[in-house]
Design a protein around this motif. Structure first.
Motif, short mmCIF file in Angstrom:
data_model
loop_
_atom_site.label_atom_id
_atom_site.label_comp_id
_atom_site.label_asym_id
_atom_site.label_seq_id
_atom_site.Cartn_x
_atom_site.Cartn_y
_atom_site.Cartn_z
N LEU B 105 0.84 -1.20 0.00
CA LEU B 105 0.00 0.00 0.00
C LEU B 105 0.88 1.25 0.00
O LEU B 105 0.63 2.21 -0.76
N GLY B 106 1.90 1.23 0.83
CA GLY B 106 2.81 2.38 0.90
C GLY B 106 3.45 2.65 -0.45
O GLY B 106 3.47 3.79 -0.94
N VAL B 109 0.94 4.08 -2.91
CA VAL B 109 0.65 5.50 -2.68
C VAL B 109 1.79 6.36 -3.20
O VAL B 109 1.58 7.40 -3.84
N ASN B 112 1.92 6.45 -6.95
CA ASN B 112 0.72 7.03 -7.51
C ASN B 112 0.75 8.56 -7.42
O ASN B 112 -0.01 9.24 -8.10
N SER B 113 1.65 9.05 -6.56
CA SER B 113 1.64 10.50 -6.34
C SER B 113 2.11 11.24 -7.57
O SER B 113 3.05 10.82 -8.24
N LEU B 236 -6.19 2.64 -6.66
CA LEU B 236 -5.99 4.06 -6.35
C LEU B 236 -6.35 4.92 -7.56
O LEU B 236 -6.92 6.01 -7.43
N GLU B 244 -11.79 13.35 -3.59
CA GLU B 244 -10.70 13.93 -2.81
C GLU B 244 -10.87 15.44 -2.72
O GLU B 244 -10.65 16.04 -1.67
N ARG B 254 -4.49 15.95 4.89
CA ARG B 254 -3.98 14.87 4.07
C ARG B 254 -4.21 13.51 4.73
O ARG B 254 -4.68 12.57 4.10
N PHE B 258 -6.74 10.36 3.57
CA PHE B 258 -6.28 8.98 3.37
C PHE B 258 -7.10 8.02 4.22
O PHE B 258 -7.55 6.98 3.76
N THR B 262 -9.68 7.47 1.07
CA THR B 262 -8.94 6.50 0.27
C THR B 262 -9.11 5.08 0.81
O THR B 262 -9.48 4.17 0.07
#
Lengths: 410, 346
Positions: B105-106, B109, B112-113, B236, B244, B254, B258, B262
């Motif tokens: 997941l980390g 994310v 995906n940024s 995502l 969002e 933020r 999440f 999210t």
């Protein structure tokens, strides 16, 4: 709708009643001798290209002179491949059987007991014949054998101020020279952490895991405890180390990397050292004797013939050809194994004088445990041996005793 | 009227028949290669078949549920080995599944940024271990964690004398408890060594994964997190930006976005990842087979590997298959439990 589904789901099962009976046809047909020229399938657990080539060559020569054909296939994992072949009902005709797996195969009736049909069976070493005897029947001809001996690094030896006359012949001497070697700053002995190495000390103390016929457990004996206690002392005082502690996969690697001055290994170490560590100068001596005299372990394969083979006569003739003195000597020269026939002993000793220690071991060697279903018991014993420094010999041996009894009895 | 209805029924029957005809090949193939072998194996698990000839011939002894009782109630080496393997696998699952999920997941994310430069490169890099052969990676890890390997040398740079990874059978929970001064690992309290469920003492159950097992845990977390990263990444990218933005307008920070936007939207993916993770970790085999074969001191033995060893090494095909069915049951039960938990937590 639902009934359709059930019907369709059942269809393959019904259809496969046929495949079940397909198996059975083969079962029902007793493995009859088929006449005419045979095409033998031979599966070997080869030690390398040299062995594969040598066996292929010998098989081709036999095929030519006998008018049959022989296909030699080297196995990737012979234990697994044979297991699958037996389950499928179409095993190869001739195959290597490792001594430690022999009883499993013999007990389930996979092997043809042909041992006494080979000419002059008494010529095979006594200990090897015992290894391949199950329920009083001599099953298969030993292919060749190896024994354990004490391998000494001559450079490290002289660096510690030791000479040829210091080579240990008793446990006390082994301890004494080990201390000297340790003082010179080298690990004295690298010994594999399994029954296949430490077991030699058990034999020297007069003990073993089972009786010679493999019918009774004898693990929990004062002799075995004495042997394990001795090895524990060596390990605790850092006079001996397991290969993994020396960052090696096995004793020979630790020895070749000069991380240990001595190791207990079999004659396969010659080839390994030559290939990987050609500069190491070493000599081989017989194992130091324990309280009950000399002792070592032997490792061997036999030429197994499948009970289901259609060409048993030809298979026996093939094995006959593979176990003649000349052929065994040819194999010895090709890939460094010791002939299983006593009549080949002199020829071998002449050809390879440095192997005397390995060869002499045959007289007092103990073969692997020859009882079925022992694999997990012995693996469990090895687990205990890996932790030998932290557990008591008595409790370890009691455990092996209990497990062996339930494996053999059950 | 009557006639038309009759024809209609006939049509319906025909349609059903045609439907079945069309799916028949698939049903047949599935039945032949999936259902039938499972049923055959089920039969083997009820017998004492020794691997000679067919398990369906008349001479094969039928032993009922004995192979299963040997795993659970009969005191002996079979039960002890099995329970040891279950213990090892429980610790393995308990560490690998959360670790790989969080890591995946980390990573997802991060890659995906929109701020990250060279996203494609990082995506490929993180995904790479997943498409490499597990056997090849296992062999590489063998070299890395060898006593004089890269890892030990790296630790040595920091003045740490690393463990002998693959020969260290000490349980890390034992070491931890010992380090905290609660118990002495060399001399465990009698209350724990005295007894315990299924033939293993409480002390043995509480060993934690061995040092050797940690190398396999690290390997698996590293290789599988890439696969799961891809799944999270896909999920995502499916999250509408408008949501969002709406949360942002409502003044969500933020972290709140999440946590409350999210994560809930990732729930189905989370379920998928956890389920797949649970199944694959209970079935771990390749890495064990290549790296440790259950050693040292049985601390990397897992039910899947034990099943293989029993069947093909010992010719105990009955108990071997029984283990695989128990493993199947464990996986099904855990998946159902997990599903219930995830459904309840809205």
């Amino acid at each position: 709708m639902k009934s359709y589904l059930t019907l369709l789901a059942l269809a393959p099962i019904v259809a496969c009643a046929a495949c079940g009976s397909g198996f059975n046809d083969q079962q029902a047909q007793p493995s009859q001798q088929t006449s005419g020229p045979a095409s033998l399938q031979i599966l070997i657990g080869s030690s390398g290209q040299a062995e594969t080539d040598a066996v292929k060559q010998a098989a081709a020569a036999w095929a030519k002179s006998s008018g049959n054909s022989a296909t030699v296939t080297p196995a990737q994992d012979i234990g697994q491949q044979l297991g699958q072949a037996f389950a499928g009902g179409t095993p190869p005709d001739v195959f290597y059987v490792d001594a430690s797996r022999f009883a499993d195969y013999a007990s389930v009736g996979a092997l043809e007991p042909y041992g006494d049909k080979i000419s002059n069976p008494a010529d095979f070493y006594e200990s090897l014949r015992t290894t391949f005897t199950f329920d009083g029947k001599f099953y298969c001809a030993p292919k060749d054998f190896s024994t354990l001996a004490l391998v000494v690094n001559q450079d490290l030896w002289s660096k510690a101020g030791l000479s040829e006359s210091d080579v240990p012949t008793t446990w006390d001497q082994l301890t004494a020279v080990s201390k000297k070697l340790k003082d010179s700053g080298v690990t004295p002995l690298a010994i594999g952490d399994t029954r296949d190495r430490i077991g030699a000390f058990m034999v020297e103390a007069g003990g073993w895991i089972t009786t010679p016929d493999g019918k009774q457990a004898t693990a929990d004996s004062p002799q075995n405890a004495q042997a394990l206690d001795y090895v524990r002392t060596l390990l605790k005082d850092k006079l001996a180390q397991y290969p993994k502690q020396l960052d090696a996969g096995w004793g020979g690697e630790a020895f070749g990397k000069a991380k240990a001055a001595m190791t207990v290994e079999g004659n396969w170490i010659k080839g390994a050292l030559q290939a990987d560590f050609p500069d190491v100068k070493y000599a081989v001596y017989e194992m130091p004797a324990g309280p009950k005299g000399k002792g070592t372990l032997s490792f061997t394969n036999c030429w197994g013939i499948a009970a289901k083979s259609k060409y048993k006569e030809q298979a026996i003739s093939f094995v006959e050809a593979m176990t003649t003195v000349d052929q065994q000597m040819a194999f010895a020269k090709a890939f460094g194994v010791m002939p299983s026939r006593q009549s080949a002993k002199d020829a071998y000793a002449q050809e390879f004088p440095k192997d005397a220690a390995f060869l002499n071991g045959a007289a007092y060697a103990q073969g692997p445990v020859n009882a079925p279903k022992m694999d997990s018991v012995l693996a469990d014993f090895d687990t205990g041996l890996q932790k030998l420094t932290t557990i008591s010999s008595k409790s370890l041996l009691e455990r092996v005793q209990k497990n062996t009894q339930s494996a053999i009895g059950g | 009227m009557f006639l038309r209805r009759g024809r209609g029924r006939l049509d319906a029957t025909r349609e059903t028949l045609a439907g079945w005809l069309f799916v028949a090949p698939v049903v047949l193939i599935l039945g032949l290669f999936l259902l039938l072998p499972i049923l055959m194996a089920l039969w083997v698990s009820l017998t004492d078949w020794n691997g000679q000839g067919s398990p369906f011939q008349s001479g094969v002894p039928y032993v009922g549920t004995r192979n299963y009782t040997r795993l659970f109630t009969e005191d002996g080496l079979v039960r002890e080995d099995f329970m040891t393997s279950v213990r090892n696998n429980i610790y393995y699952v308990a560490i690998v599944v959360p670790a790989q999920t969080v890591l995946a997941l980390g990573l997802a994310v991060i890659v995906n940024s929109r701020m990250l430069k060279g996203r494609t490169f990082f995506r490929a890099a993180f995904f790479f271990p997943s498409v490499t052969s597990s056997v090849a990676i296992s062999v590489v890890f063998l070299f890395m964690f060898a006593n004089s390997g890269v890892v030990s040398q790296l630790l040595a740079v920091f003045g740490i004398d690393g463990p002998q990874w693959f020969s260290d059978s000490r349980g890390t929970l034992h070491l931890l408890l010992g380090g905290l001064g609660l118990v002495d690992p060399d001399n465990p309290p009698a209350a724990l060594t005295g007894g315990g469920p299924f033939g293993l003492s409480w002390w043995e159950w509480l060993s934690g994964p061995s040092v050797a097992m940690w190398t396999i845990i690290m390997l698996v977390v590293w290789t599988t997190s890439g696969t799961f990263m891809l799944m999270f990444l896909a999920a995502l990218q499916d999250i509408p930006v408008t949501l969002e933005e709406a949360a942002m307008l409502d003044g969500a920070g933020r972290r709140q976005r999440f946590r409350h936007v999210t994560l809930p939207l990732l729930r189905p993916t989370m379920f998928l990842v956890l389920t797949l993770g649970l199944i694959s970790t209970w079935q771990v085999f390749d890495q064990i087979y290549v790296m440790s074969q259950g050693d040292p001191a049985k601390t990397t033995l897992t039910p899947a590997y034990l099943s293989y060893r029993m069947a093909f090494k010992n010719f105990d095909y009955g108990p071997g298959t029984a283990i695989s069915f128990v493993l199947f049951a464990i996986i099904v039960v855990l998946t159902v439990v997990q599903r219930l938990i995830m459904r309840r937590r809205v």
